[in-house]
Write a protein that holds these residues in place. Structure first.
Motif, PDB file in Angstrom:
ATOM      1  N   SER A 153       0.836  -1.208   0.000  1.00 15.59           N
ATOM      2  CA  SER A 153       0.000   0.000   0.000  1.00 15.59           C
ATOM      3  C   SER A 153       0.872   1.259   0.000  1.00 15.59           C
ATOM      4  O   SER A 153       0.539   2.262  -0.625  1.00 15.59           O
ATOM      5  CB  SER A 153      -1.006  -0.018   1.152  1.00 15.59           C
ATOM      6  OG  SER A 153      -0.468   0.560   2.289  1.00 15.59           O
ATOM      7  N   GLU A 154       2.051   1.188   0.675  1.00 16.80           N
ATOM      8  CA  GLU A 154       2.981   2.341   0.642  1.00 16.80           C
ATOM      9  C   GLU A 154       3.483   2.572  -0.785  1.00 16.80           C
ATOM     10  O   GLU A 154       3.559   3.698  -1.273  1.00 16.80           O
ATOM     11  CB  GLU A 154       4.164   2.095   1.569  1.00 16.80           C
ATOM     12  CG  GLU A 154       3.880   2.520   3.007  1.00 16.80           C
ATOM     13  CD  GLU A 154       4.923   2.021   3.970  1.00 16.80           C
ATOM     14  OE1 GLU A 154       6.072   1.754   3.531  1.00 16.80           O
ATOM     15  OE2 GLU A 154       4.596   1.889   5.160  1.00 16.80           O
ATOM     16  N   GLN A 211       1.115   4.381  -3.048  1.00 23.55           N
ATOM     17  CA  GLN A 211       0.792   5.792  -2.787  1.00 23.55           C
ATOM     18  C   GLN A 211       1.714   6.755  -3.540  1.00 23.55           C
ATOM     19  O   GLN A 211       2.831   6.474  -3.833  1.00 23.55           O
ATOM     20  CB  GLN A 211       0.883   6.077  -1.297  1.00 23.55           C
ATOM     21  CG  GLN A 211      -0.401   5.636  -0.589  1.00 23.55           C
ATOM     22  CD  GLN A 211      -0.206   5.508   0.922  1.00 23.55           C
ATOM     23  OE1 GLN A 211       0.760   6.014   1.443  1.00 23.55           O
ATOM     24  NE2 GLN A 211      -1.122   4.846   1.561  1.00 23.55           N
TER      25      GLN A 211
END
Ligand code: FAD
Ligand code: SF4
Ligand code: SF4
Length: 482
Positions: free
Chosen positions: A478-479, A482
């Motif tokens: 998820s990092e 982003q």
């Protein structure tokens, strides 16, 4: 009669054939034969198939005992094995060495109602041995390979159980151990008359064939630092067991003729592997021709006395400060030792080792008595004034128990907090320690315990590691997004 259960009314409880004491003290082979299929079927058919199976509650692994007993009674051995292995990574080992009288069999309702319990451990052992003999146990082939890797410190049952589960989930697993052979106390502590070593080897070999890497003769904290290991792996599991020995502190206890149980048992197991052990050759760790005294009342003490009889000791005596009813060891093992000619000096506490710095000649003991039970029914012990006597001995073996080593110091990781007993602290209800990504299981968390608990904790710790690594992976994905 194949297929029926509830036959406890007509079938008598029978254990597998036990070799007679005179024969068995001439060798180190297991003392019980395996069940033949007909015996396993008949004994399983005694099970009452309880709606609330207390045997299962008495088993630390919560094994599905009534179901695999029913399948065995029906001759469905392979299915029965698969079910037994669903909850246990080492079923044939637990079937051999669990103190069943205190666990599954001691909880069986037939025992409580006077019909004698079902021989659960012997059936479990039979199924595991049959599975190996018939090739039903193959190397692990994970459904999906995962990129993350886990370093496990300790190749004992906790480490092996975790490795089995983690490899099945597709992780890369490396086990580090300071010994030269895998198995921990299964290999070097427990004597082969309780657990033959090829039974352990076939399990550790299967893990190697499954892609688990072993790095042996590697003492973490000395040969490789804990920090290096953490950099190398995505998660670490500490399964180092407990190895600090409790020692005797009476006059004369520093004599060369006083040895510690684990040194003595390890030497004997190494000799069984064909290794040359200088202290065995010199006689220091060899009971042959000697009057031997073993101090202690646990299973380790029983293993020592029974090893001494097999090494050809002149006499073997166990000295314990409480009575038989208050011994921590399994009643079955005391009975086996008595059959093999071991003498017990109950209610006797060591006062002094007799002899000199090189050799011992005996042990002075203080006779004890039990005190009146307190409100909870607990009895203490007290000296009987003036009641002392000397027991002859050429070799004294201390079997007084084990404590954890100082892991935070050994691993130079103060973040690894320990309890007041020195065991590693884990988060409530989990196996993760106070250092993120570092897990712990087995004796180093529970204190000196049982193989079945090490297996249970190793398996549960593997589930926690899987959850942790999946969460880490999800976070990093998820990092990246982003
Ligand atoms: P262990 O089996 O102790 O394995 C730990 C491993 O970690 C060892 O191989 C050790 O070399 C390794 N290690 C430690 N420190 C390091 C380090 N710094 N770097 C690398 N490697 C390291 N239980 C039963 O259920 N039934 C029995 O009959 C029974 N008999 C027993 C007899 C004896 C003599 C003893 C001592 C114990 C017995 N037990 C028995 C208890 C049982 O063996 C233990 O509870 C069990 O083995 C604990 O498993 P573990 O994996 O936590 O540790
Ligand atoms: Fe009994 Fe041990 Fe097997 Fe559980 S693992 S069923 S306690 S022998
Ligand atoms: Fe069978 Fe005994 Fe378990 Fe009941 S408690 S299911 S009789 S083994």
């Amino acid at each position: 009669m194949t297929g029926e259960t509830n036959r406890f009314v007509v079938e008598v409880r029978r254990t597998p054939q036990k070799h007679d004491a005179k024969t068995r003290i001439t060798n180190f082979s297991e003392i019980y034969a395996d069940f033949k299929p007909t015996q396993a079927t008949t004994q399983s058919s005694r099970c009452a198939q309880c709606g609330v199976p207390f045997c299962q509650s008495g088993c630390p692994l919560q094994n599905n005992i009534p179901d695999w007993l029913r399948m065995t009674a029906e001759g469905r051995y392979e299915e029965a094995y698969l079910l037994s292995s669903a909850t246990s990574t080492l079923p044939e080992i637990c079937g051999r060495i669990c103190p069943q009288d205190r666990l599954c069999e001691g909880s069986c309702v037939l025992e409580q109602s006077g019909w004698e319990n079902v021989t659960i451990g012997s059936v479990e052992r039979f199924l595991g041995d049959m599975a190996f003999e018939n090739g039903w146990i193959e190397p692990i082939v994970p459904v999906q390979e995962r990129g993350q890797s886990i370093g496990i410190i300790g190749a004992g049952p906790a480490g092996i159980a975790a490795a089995d589960r983690l490899r099945t989930l597709g992780y890369k697993v490396t086990i580090y151990d300071r010994y030269d052979r895998a198995g921990g106390l299964l290999t070097y502590g427990i004597p082969s008359f309780k657990l033959e070593k090829d039974v352990v080897l076939r399990r550790t070999d299967r893990l190697a064939q499954s892609g688990v890497e072993y790095v042996m003769n590697c003492d973490i904290g000395n040969d490789v630092s804990f920090e290096e290991l953490r950099e190398k792996h995505d998660a670490i599991m500490i399964a180092t067991g407990v190895y600090k020995t409790r020692r005797l502190s009476v006059p004369g206890c520093g004599s060369q003729g006083v040895v510690i149980a684990l040194d003595y048992l390890t030497a004997s197991n190494r000799v069984g592997f064909g290794d040359t052990v200088p202290d065995y050759v010199s006689g220091r760790l060899n009971a042959e021709g000697k009057n031997v005294i073993v101090i202690g009342g646990g299973d380790t003490a029983m293993d020592c006395v029974r090893t001494a009889t097999r090494q050809g000791a002149k006499s073997v005596t166990c000295v314990y400060r409480r009575d038989r009813a208050n011994m921590p060891g399994s009643d079955r093992e005391v009975y086996n030792a008595e059959e093999e000619g071991v003498k017990f000096e109950w209610l006797s506490a060591p006062m002094a080792v007799l002899g000199d710095a090189e050799t011992v000649t005996g042990l002075k003991v203080q006779r004890m008595r039990l005190t009146t039970p307190d409100a909870q029914g607990r009895q203490g012990i007290e000296d009987i004034a003036g009641a002392e006597n000397d027991l002859p001995a050429d070799l004294i073996i201390e079997a007084l128990g084990f404590e954890p080593e100082n892991i935070p110091v050994m691993f130079n990781e103060p973040g690894l907090e320990v309890t007041k007993w020195g065991t590693i602290k884990t988060l409530a209800g989990e196996f993760q320690t106070l250092v993120p990504g570092v897990f712990a299981a087995g004796d180093i968390v529970r204190g000196a315990s049982l193989v079945v608990w090490a297996v249970r904790e190793g398996q549960d710790a593997a589930a926690d590691i899987h959850h942790y690594l999946q969460t880490q992976l999800a976070l990093s994905l998820s990092e990246a997004a982003q």
